[in-house]
Enzyme design. Structure first.
Site, mmCIF file in Angstrom:
data_model
loop_
_atom_site.group_PDB
_atom_site.id
_atom_site.type_symbol
_atom_site.label_atom_id
_atom_site.label_comp_id
_atom_site.label_asym_id
_atom_site.label_seq_id
_atom_site.Cartn_x
_atom_site.Cartn_y
_atom_site.Cartn_z
ATOM 1 N N ALA A 1 10.529 22.377 -10.099
ATOM 2 C CA ALA A 1 10.421 23.513 -9.173
ATOM 3 C C ALA A 1 9.572 24.633 -9.762
ATOM 4 O O ALA A 1 8.922 25.378 -9.033
ATOM 5 C CB ALA A 1 11.815 24.044 -8.851
ATOM 6 N N THR A 2 9.567 24.741 -11.074
ATOM 7 C CA THR A 2 8.697 25.751 -11.688
ATOM 8 C C THR A 2 7.252 25.478 -11.325
ATOM 9 O O THR A 2 6.509 26.381 -10.934
ATOM 10 C CB THR A 2 8.878 25.765 -13.222
ATOM 11 O OG1 THR A 2 10.217 26.174 -13.526
ATOM 12 C CG2 THR A 2 7.895 26.695 -13.896
ATOM 13 N N GLN B 1 18.699 25.520 -5.521
ATOM 14 C CA GLN B 1 20.165 25.593 -5.558
ATOM 15 C C GLN B 1 20.803 25.321 -4.202
ATOM 16 O O GLN B 1 22.013 25.515 -4.036
ATOM 17 C CB GLN B 1 20.591 26.973 -6.075
ATOM 18 C CG GLN B 1 20.147 27.261 -7.492
ATOM 19 C CD GLN B 1 20.810 26.378 -8.547
ATOM 20 O OE1 GLN B 1 21.826 25.742 -8.290
ATOM 21 N NE2 GLN B 1 20.229 26.316 -9.729
ATOM 22 N N CYS C 1 21.338 37.629 -22.000
ATOM 23 C CA CYS C 1 21.859 37.613 -23.352
ATOM 24 C C CYS C 1 22.967 38.673 -23.389
ATOM 25 O O CYS C 1 23.035 39.536 -22.549
ATOM 26 C CB CYS C 1 20.794 37.952 -24.357
ATOM 27 S SG CYS C 1 19.599 39.056 -23.674
HETATM 28 C C1 LIG Z 1 16.569 28.807 -8.118
HETATM 29 C C2 LIG Z 1 15.827 28.084 -9.227
HETATM 30 N N1 LIG Z 1 14.486 27.933 -9.131
HETATM 31 C C3 LIG Z 1 13.783 27.282 -10.082
HETATM 32 C C4 LIG Z 1 14.415 26.766 -11.197
HETATM 33 C C5 LIG Z 1 13.573 26.029 -12.238
HETATM 34 O O1 LIG Z 1 13.805 24.654 -12.099
HETATM 35 P P1 LIG Z 1 13.018 23.656 -13.086
HETATM 36 O O2 LIG Z 1 11.570 23.972 -12.908
HETATM 37 O O3 LIG Z 1 13.378 22.279 -12.627
HETATM 38 O O4 LIG Z 1 13.512 23.990 -14.452
HETATM 39 C C6 LIG Z 1 15.811 26.907 -11.348
HETATM 40 C C7 LIG Z 1 16.509 26.397 -12.595
HETATM 41 N N2 LIG Z 1 17.699 27.148 -12.879
HETATM 42 C C8 LIG Z 1 18.361 27.120 -14.036
HETATM 43 C C9 LIG Z 1 18.010 26.492 -15.185
HETATM 44 O O5 LIG Z 1 19.016 26.761 -16.107
HETATM 45 N N3 LIG Z 1 19.979 27.563 -15.552
HETATM 46 C C10 LIG Z 1 19.601 27.785 -14.263
HETATM 47 O O6 LIG Z 1 20.240 28.459 -13.475
HETATM 48 C C11 LIG Z 1 16.526 27.559 -10.334
HETATM 49 O O7 LIG Z 1 17.868 27.690 -10.398
#
Ligand SMILES: Cc1ncc(COP(=O)(O)O)c(CNc2co[nH]c2=O)c1O
Length: 400
Positions: A72-73, A182, A327
């Site tokens: 998702a990033t 989410q 933190c």
């Molecule tokens: C709403 C949301 N957007 C994007 C990302 C990024 O996802 P990735 O690119 O697959 O890493 C996360 C990851 N959230 C979290 C990662 O660790 N604790 C969290 O709440 C997320 O919760």
């Protein structure tokens, strides 16, 4: 020691059925789908089935695109940077609207664009950690290129009014992106009912593998690739596709949607059972009304106990949770979500998040209910800031 995983918003276990579906594509059907020979062609039917599972999972139409990427990033960066290149650098727009509580994959991309001269509005949230669709309506100008608001927040579980926001954007001719990481597998996600232009998700958040995600692009919405190179994904995302990851993500999506009733009943019941026990501890407040939250998430402020100390002590007891604070130390930045909802300075460092999944058991919840109050009591006994009856943590009290 029995270990209990309560950090599913960070990542989830791969469903065994997903793992079984992926296994052949590591050791037997390992061809590059772009290869013309049989090793390449033999993987295509399974890829097509996985894409169909993704389309069905969010009710996308055949005219829309779903680009398979790494996470998702990447998807969030692709949308926001793509709008910059298409509508700002290449057009007459110069404004992006988002919120103060988006994942850093959205806020940091926006901050990068501010360095390039883009104007960004970070909408503040209320004491529950959400915005009202009118906030977006009032922020839109004729220079607005994109609105990006998450479907649900990863720390609080709070659900955003994405349907109302999508129609507000549609009525003003402004493109709308939602980060649905989410929401998939926790809520119904239907892009026919919620007219988003872009939607991003990550497989490892709904019991699929890490390293693969999806970007939904509504037919007609502009798209500028983030990654350039070979002819993959119709030119929308270069790079040899992660076939095993795609097959796993498709299966995970099918299972996530198929288990939604369980998520919204049994997982919700277990979450509420845990939350009731947490909320019964003096000077502990749960953030946000339950009816506005995803069924698996609880974020609690524990006055007098730093979040990092809490999760380390829980970890020693075999319980994996996460802090609601970026933190816990006074000298380091408080959690932006806790600060944004109006928690006072002390409280902004005290959050603890529990996030369940369909694999969470009643026995695990009962064990956390037994351990958590003892951890809080032990840490408060040595706390330099806690005096019993320190008053409410923040303005939001737990609701049914
Ligand atoms: C709403 C949301 N957007 C994007 C990302 C990024 O996802 P990735 O690119 O697959 O890493 C996360 C990851 N959230 C979290 C990662 O660790 N604790 C969290 O709440 C997320 O919760």
């Amino acid at each position: 020691m029995q270990r209990i995983y309560m950090d599913n918003n960070a990542t989830t276990i791969v469903d065994p059925e997903v793992f079984l579906a992926m296994e052949p594509f590591f050791v037997r059907m390992y061809g590059n789908p772009n290869s013309l020979h049989s090793f390449g062609s033999e993987v295509k039917p399974s890829m097509a089935m996985a894409m169909e599972q993704l389309y069905q999972g969010i009710n996308a139409s055949d005219d829309d695109d779903i680009v398979v990427n790494s996470c998702a990033t990447e998807g969030n960066n692709t949308v926001i940077m793509g709008i910059y290149f298409h509508s700002i650098l290449g057009g007459d727009k110069n404004h992006i609207i988002t919120t103060q509580v988006e994942h850093p994959a959205v806020t940091e991309t926006c901050r990068f664009l501010e360095k390039l001269g883009v104007e960004v509005t970070y909408l503040p949230v209320n004491e529950e950690g959400v915005i009202h669709s009118d906030d977006v309506k009032n922020a839109i100008t004729d220079r607005t290129a994109l609105v990006s608001v998450m479907w649900a927040n990863n720390e609080t579980g709070m659900i955003f009014p994405v349907k109302q926001i999508a129609y507000a954007c549609k009525n003003r001719g402004v493109l709308f992106h939602t980060d649905a990481v989410q929401a998939i597998g926790k809520l119904p996600v239907n892009v026919q009912e919620v007219p988003v232009d872009y939607l991003t998700f990550s497989a490892h958040k709904f019991h699929g593998p890490k390293g693969v995600g999806g970007l939904f692009i509504r037919e007609g919405a502009p798209m500028v690739p983030l990654l350039h190179g070979g002819e993959h994904m119709g030119g929308l995302r270069s790079g040899t596709i992660n076939v095993a990851g795609l097959v796993g993500m498709g299966k995970a999506m099918e299972l996530a949607v198929g288990n939604l009733d369980y998520e919204l009943s049994e997982v919700l019941r277990l979450r509420n059972k845990l939350e009731d026990a947490i909320a019964a501890i003096p000077d502990v407040l749960v953030v946000g009304k339950r009816i506005h939250r995803t069924p698996n998430t609880t974020l609690a402020s524990v006055r007098g106990v730093e979040g990092e100390a809490l999760i380390w002590d829980l970890n020693r007891q075999g319980i994996a949770a996460s802090t609601g604070s970026a933190c816990a130390s006074e000298s380091l930045e408080a959690n932006p979500v806790m600060a944004a909802i109006g928690a006072d300075k002390d409280l902004a460092h005290t959050g603890v998040r529990f996030s369940l999944s369909r694999f969470t058991t009643e026995e695990e919840i009962d064990h956390v209910i037994e351990i958590f109050p003892r951890v809080v009591e032990r840490l408060r006994d040595i706390s330099s800031t806690y005096a019993a009856g320190g008053g409410p943590a923040c303005s939001v009290s737990p609701e049914q």
